[in-house]
Write a protein that holds these residues in place. Sequence first.
Motif, mmCIF file in Angstrom:
data_model
loop_
_atom_site.group_PDB
_atom_site.id
_atom_site.type_symbol
_atom_site.label_atom_id
_atom_site.label_comp_id
_atom_site.label_asym_id
_atom_site.label_seq_id
_atom_site.Cartn_x
_atom_site.Cartn_y
_atom_site.Cartn_z
ATOM 1 N N ARG A 245 0.835 -1.202 0.000
ATOM 2 C CA ARG A 245 0.000 0.000 0.000
ATOM 3 C C ARG A 245 0.870 1.253 0.000
ATOM 4 N NH1 ARG A 245 -5.199 0.288 3.708
ATOM 5 N NH2 ARG A 245 -5.434 -1.589 2.476
ATOM 6 N N GLY A 246 0.488 2.212 -0.825
ATOM 7 C CA GLY A 246 1.188 3.485 -0.883
ATOM 8 C C GLY A 246 2.343 3.535 -1.877
ATOM 9 N N THR A 247 2.682 2.415 -2.514
ATOM 10 C CA THR A 247 3.762 2.419 -3.508
ATOM 11 C C THR A 247 3.190 2.735 -4.890
ATOM 12 O OG1 THR A 247 3.530 0.058 -4.000
ATOM 13 C CG2 THR A 247 5.049 0.672 -2.209
ATOM 14 N N ALA A 248 4.059 3.114 -5.802
ATOM 15 C CA ALA A 248 3.622 3.395 -7.177
ATOM 16 C C ALA A 248 3.018 2.138 -7.801
ATOM 17 C CB ALA A 248 4.795 3.898 -8.003
ATOM 18 N N ALA A 249 3.618 0.987 -7.542
ATOM 19 C CA ALA A 249 3.121 -0.265 -8.125
ATOM 20 C C ALA A 249 1.733 -0.627 -7.590
ATOM 21 C CB ALA A 249 4.107 -1.398 -7.854
ATOM 22 N N ASP A 250 1.425 -0.185 -6.384
ATOM 23 C CA ASP A 250 0.116 -0.465 -5.790
ATOM 24 C C ASP A 250 -1.009 0.174 -6.602
ATOM 25 O OD1 ASP A 250 -1.796 -1.253 -3.746
ATOM 26 O OD2 ASP A 250 -1.743 0.826 -3.053
ATOM 27 N N LYS A 251 -0.686 1.284 -7.256
ATOM 28 C CA LYS A 251 -1.702 2.024 -8.021
ATOM 29 C C LYS A 251 -1.748 1.617 -9.497
ATOM 30 C CE LYS A 251 -1.034 6.040 -5.020
ATOM 31 N NZ LYS A 251 0.057 5.552 -4.187
ATOM 32 N N MET A 252 -0.822 0.746 -9.894
ATOM 33 C CA MET A 252 -0.748 0.360 -11.311
ATOM 34 C C MET A 252 -1.912 -0.550 -11.698
ATOM 35 S SD MET A 252 3.341 -0.376 -11.643
ATOM 36 C CE MET A 252 3.305 -0.772 -13.382
ATOM 37 N N PRO A 253 -2.394 -0.411 -12.933
ATOM 38 C CA PRO A 253 -3.434 -1.329 -13.407
ATOM 39 C C PRO A 253 -2.815 -2.711 -13.686
ATOM 40 C CG PRO A 253 -2.763 0.139 -15.170
ATOM 41 C CD PRO A 253 -2.034 0.583 -13.936
ATOM 42 N N GLY A 254 -3.673 -3.693 -13.826
ATOM 43 C CA GLY A 254 -3.200 -5.033 -14.194
ATOM 44 C C GLY A 254 -2.653 -5.834 -13.037
ATOM 45 N N GLN A 255 -3.192 -5.620 -11.842
ATOM 46 C CA GLN A 255 -2.771 -6.415 -10.690
ATOM 47 C C GLN A 255 -3.171 -7.871 -10.941
ATOM 48 O OE1 GLN A 255 -1.096 -5.175 -7.963
ATOM 49 N NE2 GLN A 255 -1.153 -3.076 -8.748
ATOM 50 N N LEU A 256 -2.232 -8.773 -10.783
ATOM 51 C CA LEU A 256 -2.501 -10.195 -11.022
ATOM 52 C C LEU A 256 -3.004 -10.871 -9.756
ATOM 53 C CD1 LEU A 256 0.702 -10.356 -13.019
ATOM 54 C CD2 LEU A 256 -1.406 -11.229 -13.974
ATOM 55 N N THR A 257 -3.755 -11.928 -9.938
ATOM 56 C CA THR A 257 -4.278 -12.653 -8.782
ATOM 57 C C THR A 257 -3.160 -13.455 -8.111
ATOM 58 O OG1 THR A 257 -4.812 -14.664 -10.014
ATOM 59 C CG2 THR A 257 -6.521 -12.930 -9.954
ATOM 60 N N GLU A 258 -3.372 -13.792 -6.861
ATOM 61 C CA GLU A 258 -2.410 -14.624 -6.133
ATOM 62 C C GLU A 258 -2.261 -15.984 -6.814
ATOM 63 O OE1 GLU A 258 -0.257 -13.849 -3.660
ATOM 64 O OE2 GLU A 258 -1.010 -11.822 -3.976
ATOM 65 N N ALA A 259 -3.363 -16.493 -7.356
ATOM 66 C CA ALA A 259 -3.313 -17.797 -8.022
ATOM 67 C C ALA A 259 -2.389 -17.759 -9.248
ATOM 68 C CB ALA A 259 -4.718 -18.243 -8.430
ATOM 69 N N VAL A 260 -2.464 -16.696 -10.035
ATOM 70 C CA VAL A 260 -1.602 -16.556 -11.220
ATOM 71 C C VAL A 260 -0.149 -16.420 -10.778
ATOM 72 C CG1 VAL A 260 -0.989 -15.029 -13.141
ATOM 73 C CG2 VAL A 260 -3.380 -15.634 -12.746
ATOM 74 N N LYS A 261 0.100 -15.583 -9.784
ATOM 75 C CA LYS A 261 1.474 -15.396 -9.296
ATOM 76 C C LYS A 261 2.026 -16.710 -8.744
ATOM 77 C CE LYS A 261 0.298 -11.660 -6.867
ATOM 78 N NZ LYS A 261 0.424 -10.494 -5.967
ATOM 79 N N HIS A 262 1.211 -17.437 -8.032
ATOM 80 C CA HIS A 262 1.644 -18.717 -7.464
ATOM 81 C C HIS A 262 2.001 -19.712 -8.571
ATOM 82 C CE1 HIS A 262 1.897 -22.108 -4.734
ATOM 83 N NE2 HIS A 262 1.113 -22.771 -5.552
ATOM 84 N N GLU A 263 1.157 -19.794 -9.584
ATOM 85 C CA GLU A 263 1.398 -20.746 -10.682
ATOM 86 C C GLU A 263 2.661 -20.378 -11.453
ATOM 87 O OE1 GLU A 263 1.047 -24.170 -12.408
ATOM 88 O OE2 GLU A 263 -0.305 -23.535 -10.814
ATOM 89 N N ARG A 264 2.845 -19.112 -11.731
ATOM 90 C CA ARG A 264 4.040 -18.676 -12.453
ATOM 91 C C ARG A 264 5.303 -18.926 -11.626
ATOM 92 N NH1 ARG A 264 1.960 -13.121 -15.543
ATOM 93 N NH2 ARG A 264 0.455 -14.229 -16.857
ATOM 94 N N SER A 265 5.213 -18.667 -10.355
ATOM 95 C CA SER A 265 6.346 -18.907 -9.460
ATOM 96 C C SER A 265 6.698 -20.392 -9.430
ATOM 97 C CB SER A 265 5.994 -18.415 -8.052
ATOM 98 O OG SER A 265 7.017 -18.707 -7.152
ATOM 99 N N LYS A 266 5.687 -21.224 -9.406
ATOM 100 C CA LYS A 266 5.882 -22.676 -9.374
ATOM 101 C C LYS A 266 6.604 -23.162 -10.640
ATOM 102 C CE LYS A 266 2.728 -26.321 -9.403
ATOM 103 N NZ LYS A 266 1.396 -26.845 -9.112
ATOM 104 N N VAL A 267 6.208 -22.640 -11.787
ATOM 105 C CA VAL A 267 6.835 -23.019 -13.063
ATOM 106 C C VAL A 267 8.318 -22.668 -13.050
ATOM 107 C CG1 VAL A 267 6.929 -22.443 -15.532
ATOM 108 C CG2 VAL A 267 4.729 -22.911 -14.451
ATOM 109 N N LEU A 268 8.648 -21.446 -12.640
ATOM 110 C CA LEU A 268 10.049 -21.012 -12.622
ATOM 111 C C LEU A 268 10.849 -21.749 -11.557
ATOM 112 C CD1 LEU A 268 9.808 -17.165 -13.252
ATOM 113 C CD2 LEU A 268 9.958 -19.049 -14.901
ATOM 114 N N ASP A 269 10.204 -22.063 -10.457
ATOM 115 C CA ASP A 269 10.879 -22.798 -9.385
ATOM 116 C C ASP A 269 11.320 -24.189 -9.863
ATOM 117 O OD1 ASP A 269 11.782 -22.925 -6.638
ATOM 118 O OD2 ASP A 269 10.197 -24.418 -6.340
#
Length: 164
Positions: free
Chosen positions: A56-80
Motif C-alpha cells: 500500500r502506498g507504492t507506485a506499483a500499488d496504483k498500477m493497473p493489471g494487478q494479477l491474482t495470487e493464483a496466477v502469481k503462485h502458478e508462475r512462481s511454481k513453473v520457474l521454481d
Amino acid sequence: KEKVELLREVFDRPSINTDVIVGFPGETEEEFLKTERFLKDIKFAKTHIFKYSRRRGTAADKMPGQLTEAVKHERSKVLDEFDRSNHRAYMESFIGEREEILVESEEEIDGRKYFTGLTKRYVQVAVPAEELPGASAVNSLVKVDIAGFCGEGYLLGSLGKDKT
C-alpha cells in the motif's frame, strides 16, 4: 545472454545467479513466457524467485493489471521447477572433483552430523563430522573430494586419501 556466455567462456563454471519477480502489475502471459524461455535457455546456477507483493502506498500499488495470487503462485511454481533442475545440474557438474570449501558450521542432515561450507562458487558441501577435528574445523579451508549429493541442497564431500 551475451554477458553470461562471455563469463562462461572465460571462467570455469561460474556461479551466475539472478533474482526474478513474477506477477508484477501488468505482466502479460507473453512476457512471462519470454522470461520462462530466457531462464530455460540461460540455466543460471541459482535463481531466486519472488512473487510480487502489493504494498500500500507504492507506485506499483496504483498500477493497473494487478494479477491474482493464483496466477502469481502458478508462475512462481513453473520457474521454481526450472531453478531446481538447473541448480541440481550445476551442482552435479562438481561430482568427482576436488574442491576447497570454507567450513562454516556444524549441522545435522538426515540424522547425521556434518560440517557444512561453501566452495568458491557458492556450492554447499557437507563433510561427515567424524572426518574433521571438531569445532576447530569451523572457519577453516578444507579440500574435499565431491562424491555425490547429501540431503537437500548439499554435495557430499570427503577428505579422501589426502586428509588435508
